[in-house]
Design a protein around this motif. Structure first.
Motif, short mmCIF file in Angstrom:
data_model
loop_
_atom_site.label_atom_id
_atom_site.label_comp_id
_atom_site.label_asym_id
_atom_site.label_seq_id
_atom_site.Cartn_x
_atom_site.Cartn_y
_atom_site.Cartn_z
N UNK A 91 24.56 7.12 35.59
CA UNK A 91 25.91 6.71 35.98
C UNK A 91 26.82 7.94 36.10
N UNK A 92 26.71 8.85 35.15
CA UNK A 92 27.52 10.06 35.17
C UNK A 92 27.21 10.90 36.41
N UNK A 93 25.94 11.08 36.72
CA UNK A 93 25.55 11.87 37.89
C UNK A 93 26.00 11.19 39.19
N UNK A 94 25.87 9.88 39.26
CA UNK A 94 26.30 9.15 40.46
C UNK A 94 27.79 9.33 40.70
N UNK A 95 28.59 9.12 39.65
CA UNK A 95 30.04 9.24 39.80
C UNK A 95 30.46 10.68 40.10
N UNK A 96 29.83 11.63 39.42
CA UNK A 96 30.15 13.03 39.66
C UNK A 96 29.78 13.46 41.07
#
Length: 178
Positions: A91-96
């Motif tokens: 989720x963090x990588x997707x949003x970033x």
């Protein structure tokens, strides 16, 4: 959503276009933001994630400096998988990544604007805007002065002039001695 079938011989078949495609073709679909699903031709199993990883591997091994995943980063990702409570890394990588891509698009658009609008072009546009403003201002001032000097009958419609007893024909043509 476009369906791509993967056969046992490792070939990918685009059911929408009725032709075989390559990983490069799928990469172009991704760049064009065209959604697709890759499925096993026999079982129907979703293989999209595996194919996307293959595209990334192909890009990482390609020529140039397009390397995104350094050895250190890959080692860290492997360690995340081994954690007892894995971080919500996906989720963090997707949003970033989404944020980074939107900022990149905005910067590219601003750069295009800057290139299109060279300093000389910007000054020309400003000069045109200023000339337009001053012309409108002076024309309005001249028009206001003309309207103030003009007789009231010019402001009235022909119907209003008749009801007030004034007509253009009587003002101009009634010069008979009385």
């Amino acid at each position: 959503m476009r369906v791509i079938r993967k056969y046992a011989n490792r070939r990918l078949y685009d059911t929408q276009q009725s032709r075989y495609v390559t990983l490069e073709d799928l990469r172009h679909l991704i760049l064009e933001e065209e959604p697709f699903r890759v499925e096993d031709a026999k079982s129907g199993e979703d293989l999209t994630r595996t194919i996307l990883l293959s595209i990334i591997i192909e890009q990482e091994q390609g020529e140039g400096e397009s390397e995104v995943f350094s050895n250190d980063l890959l080692a860290q990702l492997i360690r995340v998988y081994d954690m007892t409570s894995p971080l919500p890394l996906s989720r963090y990588l997707e949003q970033g990544t989404r944020l980074m891509l939107s900022q990149q698009k905005r910067m590219q658009n601003q750069w295009k604007q800057a290139v299109r609008n060279s300093p000389i072009e910007v000054m020309r546009e400003l000069a045109e805007e200023n000339m337009h403003f001053w012309k409108n201002t002076f024309n309005k001032t001249d028009q206001d002065a003309i309207e103030q000097d003009a007789p009231d009958s010019q402001d009235e419609s022909p119907d209003e002039a008749e009801s007030s007893g004034k007509t253009k024909s009587s003002d101009k043509n009634d010069k008979t001695p009385g």
